[in-house]
Design a protein around this motif. Structure first.
Motif, PDB file in Angstrom:
ATOM      1  N   UNK A   1     -41.914 -58.056 -65.615  1.00 40.92           N
ATOM      2  CA  UNK A   1     -40.927 -56.983 -65.561  1.00 40.92           C
ATOM      3  C   UNK A   1     -40.977 -56.047 -66.745  1.00 40.92           C
ATOM      4  N   UNK A   2     -42.024 -56.156 -67.571  1.00 36.97           N
ATOM      5  CA  UNK A   2     -42.168 -55.288 -68.747  1.00 36.97           C
ATOM      6  C   UNK A   2     -42.964 -54.050 -68.327  1.00 36.97           C
ATOM      7  N   UNK A   3     -42.271 -53.139 -67.646  1.00 37.60           N
ATOM      8  CA  UNK A   3     -42.961 -52.042 -66.984  1.00 37.60           C
ATOM      9  C   UNK A   3     -43.563 -51.034 -67.949  1.00 37.60           C
ATOM     10  N   UNK A   4     -42.894 -50.763 -69.068  1.00 32.47           N
ATOM     11  CA  UNK A   4     -43.444 -49.804 -70.019  1.00 32.47           C
ATOM     12  C   UNK A   4     -44.749 -50.330 -70.628  1.00 32.47           C
ATOM     13  N   UNK A   5     -44.763 -51.629 -70.988  1.00 37.44           N
ATOM     14  CA  UNK A   5     -45.989 -52.230 -71.504  1.00 37.44           C
ATOM     15  C   UNK A   5     -47.069 -52.250 -70.422  1.00 37.44           C
ATOM     16  N   UNK A   6     -46.663 -52.571 -69.205  1.00 37.85           N
ATOM     17  CA  UNK A   6     -47.620 -52.583 -68.099  1.00 37.85           C
ATOM     18  C   UNK A   6     -48.194 -51.193 -67.880  1.00 37.85           C
ATOM     19  N   UNK A   7     -47.350 -50.192 -67.943  1.00 41.43           N
ATOM     20  CA  UNK A   7     -47.801 -48.802 -67.759  1.00 41.43           C
ATOM     21  C   UNK A   7     -48.833 -48.410 -68.822  1.00 41.43           C
ATOM     22  N   UNK A   8     -48.577 -48.772 -70.061  1.00 45.71           N
ATOM     23  CA  UNK A   8     -49.505 -48.428 -71.144  1.00 45.71           C
ATOM     24  C   UNK A   8     -50.861 -49.113 -70.935  1.00 45.71           C
ATOM     25  N   UNK A   9     -50.821 -50.406 -70.578  1.00 41.29           N
ATOM     26  CA  UNK A   9     -52.070 -51.141 -70.398  1.00 41.29           C
ATOM     27  C   UNK A   9     -52.838 -50.659 -69.179  1.00 41.29           C
ATOM     28  N   UNK A  10     -52.138 -50.375 -68.077  1.00 37.59           N
ATOM     29  CA  UNK A  10     -52.827 -49.895 -66.880  1.00 37.59           C
ATOM     30  C   UNK A  10     -53.451 -48.527 -67.124  1.00 37.59           C
TER      31      UNK A  10
END
Length: 432
Positions: A289-298
């Motif tokens: 659920x860590x969407x901001x971190x996921x967004x950066x990595x993707x």
């Protein structure tokens, strides 16, 4: 066909070993040819396509172009493959008959002919054909070397199934002594979802790499490397496939550790490994659920895949990145990501890249949130029209959800309910 009731069935099942055509081709065609022509036919019958230079290389004699011209003018079952008549093939029935005429000695010689064909294709950069003939010659060391040189480029073109077929013919011992080939095969196995025995193969690759490192400037006995340029990538790739294996097993914490280790070990110019590691981290953060971190990595993953030239994988990363931005309410950014991915897909020549249908579905979801229902419906229809070959496995679910939401917004509540029921039933059936 005389005396046969089922003429159509007889024609459909007709093959070169059939007694009638066999006798005719042997007695009335092959045996009437001069000895030099018969020898040429038998020495080249294994080739899928024939040209003068290739036949010269295989037979060890000159003048093959003229021989092919003579055979063609004599209607000797030779089919031209281009307008300039530079390439031919034997009619498949005639080729079948020729192969039946090879005696034991000729079959032994056939392996040598395959090796010559392999050499000829390799010299011209046609590595796929070179590998195929090396395997047919049972020259497994040469085949292993050629596959090692080809495997990473073929992965870029998503030709994992071809590589997997080759590996089914290649003795495993020829792979185990080659750490670069071994890590390439590990990547293929991970791509096609064959994780059984993957960790053992990764350990073997590590042992081979460690032996090379310890030996310094000399290659240790029993170890071989054909593609030295790929050698520095091996440690990072080992950790990358361990990260993927951990995520498949549901151990996200281990997956994160291995993915971060990739970023430590992979050379700065190994865009593919670093992009894949970033994408795996994006999956882990997304699942938490860590969407901001996921967004950066993707974002790192997508951009790295594009730099590495893995266009098809770039589409997959774009789909995930667009969905994350959609979940975060970043509609303009999500739309931009999907639109750019469509441009990337359109720039590629046919066939349509896998994942293109998913991008249309994602854009439909964004446009629906922006209340542009007509445009959303157009993209949803475009997704459906592209067909199964252009979609990833998750697209049917996303498509049905998008269709139901659009029907709801269009005031068709019964239709939306029916779509959701169909989607639920199909999802249940696929799980069971």
């Amino acid at each position: 066909m005389e005396g046969r009731e089922d003429v159509a069935g007889f024609i459909a099942e007709f093959a070169g070993t059939d007694r009638y055509v066999f006798d005719y081709l042997v007695e009335e065609v092959l045996q009437r040819q001069p000895e030099t022509v018969r020898e040429f036919l038998l020495e080249t019958c294994f080739l899928d396509r024939l040209s003068g230079p290739l036949c010269d290389a295989v037979t060890g004699r000159s003048g093959s172009r003229e021989t092919l011209d003579v055979l063609y003018r004599a209607n000797l079952f030779l089919v031209p493959l281009d307008e300039r008549c530079e390439w031919y093939r034997y009619h498949h029935l005639f080729a079948d008959v020729l192969e039946t005429q090879l005696d034991a000695a000729a079959r032994d010689r056939l392996r040598a002919l395959h090796r010559r064909a392999s050499d000829w294709y390799e010299a011209r950069g046609e590595r796929t054909e070179a590998v195929r003939h090396a395997l047919a010659a049972e020259d497994f060391e040469r085949a292993a070397e050629l596959i090692e040189l080809a495997i990473f480029g073929m992965q870029r073109m998503r030709q994992e199934l071809t590589i997997r077929t080759w590996m089914g013919t290649l003795p495993d011992a020829a792979v185990r002594r080659r750490p670069v080939l071994g890590i390439g095969l590990a990547g293929v196995l991970a791509s096609v979802g064959e994780f059984e025995g993957l960790e053992e193969r990764l350990r073997e690759v590590e042992r081979g790499f460690a032996a090379i490192t310890a030996a310094g400037d000399t290659m240790p006995e029993g170890i071989a490397v054909a593609d030295l340029a790929q050698l520095p990538r091996v440690p990072g790739l080992v950790e990358l496939y361990r990260a993927a294996l951990s995520q498949v097993r549901g151990d996200m914490a281990a997956g994160v550790r291995h993915a971060e280790r990739v970023l430590e070990l992979a050379p700065p110019d190994d865009h593919l490994a670093r992009a894949a590691a970033a994408s795996l981290l994006g999956i882990a953060y997304w699942s938490e659920g860590k969407l901001e971190l996921a967004r950066a990595r993707w974002t790192e993953g997508r951009d790295g895949l594009m730099r590495a030239g893995h266009v098809a994988d770039t589409l997959g990363a774009s789909i995930a990145l667009g969905d994350i931005n959609l979940a975060l309410g970043r509609l303009r950014e999500a739309a931009h990501i999907f639109e750019y991915a469509l441009e990337v897909s359109a720039a590629q020549r046919s066939p349509v890249l896998r994942g293109t249908a998913d991008i249309h579905t994602g854009l439909a979801l964004v446009l629906r949130e922006q209340n542009d229902l007509e445009a959303a419906r157009r993209h949803l229809l475009a997704s459906a029209e592209l067909g199964e070959g252009a979609r990833l496995p998750q697209n049917p679910y996303r498509w049905w959800v998008a269709d139901a939401l659009l029907r709801q917004d269009e005031g068709d509540l019964d239709g939306a309910r029916a779509v959701i029921c169909v989607d639920t039933w199909r999802s249940h059936r696929s799980r069971n």
